[in-house]
Write a protein that holds these residues in place. Structure first.
Motif, PDB file in Angstrom:
ATOM      1  N   LEU A  52      -7.671   0.257  -9.308  1.00 40.34           N
ATOM      2  CA  LEU A  52      -7.148   1.255  -8.377  1.00 40.34           C
ATOM      3  C   LEU A  52      -6.593   2.443  -9.146  1.00 40.34           C
ATOM      4  N   HIS A  53      -7.061   3.631  -8.800  1.00 43.27           N
ATOM      5  CA  HIS A  53      -6.619   4.872  -9.441  1.00 43.27           C
ATOM      6  C   HIS A  53      -5.727   5.636  -8.457  1.00 43.27           C
ATOM      7  N   ILE A  54      -4.481   5.885  -8.851  1.00 43.70           N
ATOM      8  CA  ILE A  54      -3.508   6.572  -7.998  1.00 43.70           C
ATOM      9  C   ILE A  54      -3.195   7.936  -8.601  1.00 43.70           C
ATOM     10  N   SER A  55      -3.230   8.981  -7.774  1.00 40.78           N
ATOM     11  CA  SER A  55      -2.936  10.328  -8.259  1.00 40.78           C
ATOM     12  C   SER A  55      -2.032  11.065  -7.282  1.00 40.78           C
ATOM     13  N   ARG A  56      -0.948  11.617  -7.795  1.00 39.52           N
ATOM     14  CA  ARG A  56      -0.067  12.482  -7.012  1.00 39.52           C
ATOM     15  C   ARG A  56      -0.424  13.923  -7.348  1.00 39.52           C
ATOM     16  N   VAL A  57      -0.774  14.688  -6.323  1.00 38.38           N
ATOM     17  CA  VAL A  57      -1.304  16.039  -6.525  1.00 38.38           C
ATOM     18  C   VAL A  57      -0.449  17.050  -5.782  1.00 38.38           C
ATOM     19  N   GLN A  58      -0.143  18.159  -6.441  1.00 42.30           N
ATOM     20  CA  GLN A  58       0.476  19.293  -5.766  1.00 42.30           C
ATOM     21  C   GLN A  58      -0.073  20.576  -6.361  1.00 42.30           C
ATOM     22  N   ALA A  59      -0.380  21.531  -5.489  1.00 39.52           N
ATOM     23  CA  ALA A  59      -1.003  22.778  -5.934  1.00 39.52           C
ATOM     24  C   ALA A  59      -0.967  23.779  -4.783  1.00 39.52           C
ATOM     25  N   VAL A 159      -0.537  -0.071   6.079  1.00 41.20           N
ATOM     26  CA  VAL A 159      -1.248   0.553   4.965  1.00 41.20           C
ATOM     27  C   VAL A 159      -0.445   1.715   4.389  1.00 41.20           C
ATOM     28  N   ALA A 160       0.042   2.596   5.268  1.00 38.80           N
ATOM     29  CA  ALA A 160       0.782   3.769   4.806  1.00 38.80           C
ATOM     30  C   ALA A 160       2.044   3.372   4.056  1.00 38.80           C
ATOM     31  N   THR A 161       2.794   2.416   4.598  1.00 35.79           N
ATOM     32  CA  THR A 161       4.038   1.984   3.964  1.00 35.79           C
ATOM     33  C   THR A 161       3.759   1.327   2.621  1.00 35.79           C
ATOM     34  N   TYR A 162       2.767   0.469   2.602  1.00 34.50           N
ATOM     35  CA  TYR A 162       2.448  -0.253   1.371  1.00 34.50           C
ATOM     36  C   TYR A 162       1.971   0.696   0.271  1.00 34.50           C
ATOM     37  N   LEU A 163       1.034   1.576   0.589  1.00 36.29           N
ATOM     38  CA  LEU A 163       0.505   2.478  -0.423  1.00 36.29           C
ATOM     39  C   LEU A 163       1.572   3.428  -0.950  1.00 36.29           C
ATOM     40  N   ALA A 164       2.423   3.931  -0.068  1.00 36.13           N
ATOM     41  CA  ALA A 164       3.490   4.834  -0.509  1.00 36.13           C
ATOM     42  C   ALA A 164       4.415   4.128  -1.491  1.00 36.13           C
ATOM     43  N   ARG A 165       4.733   2.888  -1.206  1.00 39.65           N
ATOM     44  CA  ARG A 165       5.632   2.176  -2.100  1.00 39.65           C
ATOM     45  C   ARG A 165       4.962   1.853  -3.425  1.00 39.65           C
ATOM     46  N   VAL A 166       3.715   1.440  -3.389  1.00 40.63           N
ATOM     47  CA  VAL A 166       2.978   1.165  -4.624  1.00 40.63           C
ATOM     48  C   VAL A 166       2.939   2.411  -5.508  1.00 40.63           C
ATOM     49  N   ARG A 179      -2.380  -5.613 -10.960  1.00 38.92           N
ATOM     50  CA  ARG A 179      -3.643  -6.122 -10.406  1.00 38.92           C
ATOM     51  C   ARG A 179      -3.434  -6.728  -9.028  1.00 38.92           C
ATOM     52  N   ARG A 180      -2.341  -7.489  -8.868  1.00 43.68           N
ATOM     53  CA  ARG A 180      -2.074  -8.101  -7.566  1.00 43.68           C
ATOM     54  C   ARG A 180      -1.789  -7.044  -6.510  1.00 43.68           C
ATOM     55  N   ALA A 181      -1.032  -6.008  -6.895  1.00 45.76           N
ATOM     56  CA  ALA A 181      -0.721  -4.933  -5.944  1.00 45.76           C
ATOM     57  C   ALA A 181      -1.997  -4.217  -5.512  1.00 45.76           C
ATOM     58  N   ALA A 182      -2.897  -3.966  -6.464  1.00 47.75           N
ATOM     59  CA  ALA A 182      -4.158  -3.295  -6.141  1.00 47.75           C
ATOM     60  C   ALA A 182      -5.027  -4.162  -5.238  1.00 47.75           C
ATOM     61  N   ALA A 183      -5.065  -5.470  -5.505  1.00 50.10           N
ATOM     62  CA  ALA A 183      -5.867  -6.371  -4.672  1.00 50.10           C
ATOM     63  C   ALA A 183      -5.328  -6.425  -3.245  1.00 50.10           C
ATOM     64  N   THR A 184      -4.011  -6.435  -3.109  1.00 47.94           N
ATOM     65  CA  THR A 184      -3.420  -6.447  -1.768  1.00 47.94           C
ATOM     66  C   THR A 184      -3.722  -5.145  -1.040  1.00 47.94           C
TER      67      THR A 184
END
Length: 331
Positions: A52-59, A159-166, A179-184
């Motif tokens: 899982l690739h996570i990116s925070r973007v601002q522009a 989904v929204a709550t989980y992804l934001a926290r991850v 790995r477990r967080a990404a699988a969930t």
């Protein structure tokens, strides 16, 4: 460690070219057209949790396009989930157009054409999942791209709550937790897609089952922790306590009842071992997470019809050969 890429140190004249390189290099080949004559600085902070690739973007304002040319050069399609934090995004894919505002999220598929318009300064967090790991039908995914998910109720809220926290806590994860967080996260996306396509009761069941098995593995690894509880288990898996209880209800179990059963079974076996007499009943109970000896004695007798001491004495006298078939009832 997160990777930080920014155009802030550059002059306005150099930012457009560098931003195009940063966006395409971080995500996938795309055309990027900045809408300001003097481009604002842009920043991308990226982390990885397994695949899982996570990116925070601002522009600043821009338009991003994924074309046939880009797709032909990319042999690793991905599912992209974008949580909007600031500004709005207009997304087009598969013949639909939708506007995503702060607190909402959307799904994109990198294997097909898409366009994203960002007409003001913005911030969002994107999650890229390898498409081959998302076991859903192509037609189901295609039916949900360029769709606004509000994240206010049901699976979308989870989904929204989980992804934001991850995303917030990814930097502190070790490799195994990551790995477990990404699988969930992947399981939750499959559940959301199945639910929206009317398959929650049938094809979505395997998703919850996989999550339950991961939770059970976590419990077994931590049985000796007296602080193990539904709240700590849910927190470790970035899910709500309510959802955790729902998982166990799939097998007509309760969280507390299953934990107690596993602890009792390990105590029962250990009490029959040769060294158990030296260790003592209280020490064995404590080793498996029971804080109070009297409480342990009560629940052991309720489960097996005998006290821990009586069980141990019967074992010494040869009443039990190795172990017996008695198992506690699960609540």
């Amino acid at each position: 460690m997160p990777i930080v890429l920014s155009t802030e140190p550059l002059t306005a004249a150099d930012r457009a070219e560098r931003w195009h390189e940063v966006v395409s290099g971080t995500f996938m080949p795309m055309d990027v057209n900045l809408l300001e004559s003097k481009p604002s600085p842009g920043t991308i902070v990226s982390s990885r949790l397994g695949t899982l690739h996570i990116s925070r973007v601002q522009a600043g304002p821009q338009v991003v396009r994924r074309t046939k040319r880009h797709i032909s050069r990319d042999d690793r399609p991905s599912l992209i989930v974008s949580l909007q934090q600031r500004g709005t995004a207009t997304k087009e894919q598969d013949g639909r157009e939708t506007v995503i505002g702060p607190g909402e999220f959307s799904i994109s598929d990198s294997s097909r054409l898409f366009r994203i318009g960002l007409d003001e300064e913005f911030a969002f967090t994107s999650f890229h999942f390898p498409r081959e790991e998302l076991h859903v039908r192509d037609e189901d995914l295609q039916a949900l791209t360029a769709t606004t998910f509000t994240g206010e109720e049901g699976s979308a809220a989870l989904v929204a709550t989980y992804l934001a926290r991850v995303a917030r806590e990814a930097e502190g994860f070790d490799e195994g937790v990551g790995r477990r967080a990404a699988a969930t996260a992947l399981d939750l996306m499959v559940m959301l897609i199945d639910e929206r396509r009317g398959r929650a009761a049938s094809e979505g069941a395997h998703v919850a089952s996989a999550s339950l098995e991961r939770v059970k593995e976590h419990i077994l690894r931590n049985l000796g922790d007296p602080g193990l509880s539904p709240s700590t288990i849910a927190e470790a898996h970035f899910m709500s306590v309510r959802y955790l209880h729902r998982l166990f209800q799939l097998e007509d179990l309760t969280v507390g009842g299953w934990i107690r059963t596993q602890r009792l079974e390990r105590c029962r076996r250990e009490l029959l071992r040769p060294r158990a007499a030296q260790a003592g009943v209280a020490a064995i109970a404590q080793r498996w997470g029971f804080v109070s000896p009297s409480h342990f004695s009560r629940v052991f007798r309720a489960a097996y019809g005998t006290t821990p001491r009586e069980w141990q004495l019967q074992g010494r006298s040869g009443a039990h050969r190795g172990d017996v078939d008695g198992t506690p009832t699960e609540e």
